[in-house]
Design a protein around this motif. Structure first.
Motif, short mmCIF file in Angstrom:
data_model
loop_
_atom_site.label_atom_id
_atom_site.label_comp_id
_atom_site.label_asym_id
_atom_site.label_seq_id
_atom_site.Cartn_x
_atom_site.Cartn_y
_atom_site.Cartn_z
N LEU A 142 51.43 7.94 57.97
CA LEU A 142 51.32 7.47 56.59
C LEU A 142 52.44 8.11 55.78
CD1 LEU A 142 48.31 7.24 57.72
CD2 LEU A 142 47.73 7.06 55.33
N ARG A 143 53.13 7.29 55.02
CA ARG A 143 54.22 7.76 54.17
C ARG A 143 53.82 7.49 52.72
NH1 ARG A 143 59.97 8.48 54.88
NH2 ARG A 143 61.06 8.07 52.94
N SER A 144 53.66 8.56 51.96
CA SER A 144 53.25 8.45 50.57
C SER A 144 54.39 8.90 49.67
CB SER A 144 52.01 9.31 50.32
OG SER A 144 51.63 9.25 48.97
N ASN A 145 54.80 8.01 48.78
CA ASN A 145 55.88 8.30 47.84
C ASN A 145 55.28 8.45 46.45
OD1 ASN A 145 58.10 8.35 46.18
ND2 ASN A 145 59.15 6.68 47.19
N GLY A 146 55.27 9.68 45.92
CA GLY A 146 54.76 9.94 44.58
C GLY A 146 55.92 10.01 43.60
N ALA A 147 55.79 9.32 42.47
CA ALA A 147 56.84 9.30 41.46
C ALA A 147 56.22 9.55 40.08
CB ALA A 147 57.57 7.97 41.47
N CYS A 148 56.90 10.37 39.28
CA CYS A 148 56.43 10.68 37.92
C CYS A 148 57.61 10.70 36.96
CB CYS A 148 55.75 12.05 37.88
SG CYS A 148 54.26 12.17 38.86
N GLY A 149 57.33 10.35 35.72
CA GLY A 149 58.35 10.44 34.68
C GLY A 149 59.28 9.25 34.68
N GLN A 150 60.33 9.37 33.87
CA GLN A 150 61.32 8.32 33.77
C GLN A 150 62.66 8.90 33.36
OE1 GLN A 150 59.82 5.56 30.93
NE2 GLN A 150 59.59 7.04 29.32
N ASP A 151 63.70 8.13 33.57
CA ASP A 151 65.07 8.48 33.22
C ASP A 151 65.46 9.83 33.82
OD1 ASP A 151 65.23 6.10 31.80
OD2 ASP A 151 64.58 7.02 29.92
N GLN A 152 65.99 10.73 33.00
CA GLN A 152 66.47 12.02 33.52
C GLN A 152 65.33 12.94 33.95
OE1 GLN A 152 68.73 13.90 30.45
NE2 GLN A 152 66.96 14.62 29.33
N TYR A 153 64.11 12.62 33.52
CA TYR A 153 62.96 13.46 33.88
C TYR A 153 62.14 12.84 35.01
CZ TYR A 153 64.13 15.78 29.53
OH TYR A 153 64.80 16.45 28.54
N ARG A 154 62.68 11.90 35.75
CA ARG A 154 61.97 11.27 36.85
C ARG A 154 62.05 12.15 38.09
NH1 ARG A 154 59.66 6.71 38.34
NH2 ARG A 154 59.94 5.87 40.42
N ALA A 155 60.91 12.27 38.76
CA ALA A 155 60.86 13.05 39.99
C ALA A 155 60.11 12.24 41.04
CB ALA A 155 60.16 14.38 39.75
N GLU A 156 60.57 12.33 42.28
CA GLU A 156 59.90 11.65 43.39
C GLU A 156 59.73 12.64 44.54
OE1 GLU A 156 61.25 7.82 44.72
OE2 GLU A 156 62.07 7.35 42.73
N ARG A 157 58.59 12.56 45.18
CA ARG A 157 58.31 13.39 46.35
C ARG A 157 57.69 12.49 47.41
NH1 ARG A 157 61.53 15.81 44.71
NH2 ARG A 157 61.59 17.86 43.81
N ILE A 158 58.04 12.74 48.65
CA ILE A 158 57.52 11.96 49.77
C ILE A 158 56.77 12.89 50.71
CG2 ILE A 158 58.12 10.57 51.79
CD1 ILE A 158 60.61 9.64 50.20
#
Length: 168
Positions: A142-158
């Motif tokens: 299972l591959r889960s991609n979590g994303a939060c925020g937007q523009d310069q404050y966007r963060a993603e973790r897998i």
């Protein structure tokens, strides 16, 4: 009393001496204030980014847990689990969850048999207790991609989570 020439000459020589010093102090203090301001803004930006990174990690982790739940808690046997994996496309929005309001998680699943071939839940022979092909285990990623925020404050973790199910 009239000032003598010597005092008048000394007074005229000293007039304006503090002007360059005051100008120098103003320039140095201005540069120092600008430097402190930029450092403060950079510290605030990195704090926000670090907070977004943590939130994205937790969103990805929550997505992986939802995927595991969909994979194992709703299926009765290995064939049904393989089918659930093949059809998995979870897109979760955490809008109502405190701390993750601006986050999403996308979860996908891949399945391979113990011989490293792709799972095919449509072939019933793969799920017989005495399978001629020797396929008795299915491995899930299972591959889960979590994303939060937007523009310069966007963060993603897998986050990738692995599990398997044996023939029952």
């Amino acid at each position: 009393m009239c000032p003598d020439k010597h005092h008048l000459f000394t007074y005229q020589k000293q007039r304006g001496f503090l002007m360059p010093l005051a100008l120098f102090i103003l320039v140095v203090m201005g540069v120092l204030a600008l430097t402190i301001s930029r450092t403060s803004i950079q510290t605030q930006t990195s704090s926000i980014q670090e907070f977004m990174n943590v939130q994205a990690f937790y969103a990805a982790e929550s997505g992986a847990q939802r995927g595991m739940q969909a994979l194992f808690l709703t299926t009765a046997n290995r064939q049904a689990t393989d089918q659930a994996c093949a059809n998995m496309a979870i897109n979760h929005n955490f809008a109502g969850v405190n701390g993750l309001q601006i986050c999403t998680a996308t979860v996908t699943c891949t399945c391979v048999y113990q011989d490293n071939s792709a799972c095919d839940s449509g072939v019933g022979a793969n799920y017989l207790l005495t399978s001629a092909a020797g396929v008795t285990k299915s491995f899930y990623t299972l591959r889960s991609n979590g994303a939060c925020g937007q523009d310069q404050y966007r963060a993603e973790r897998i986050i990738e989570v692995g599990a398997y199910r044996e023939q029952q």
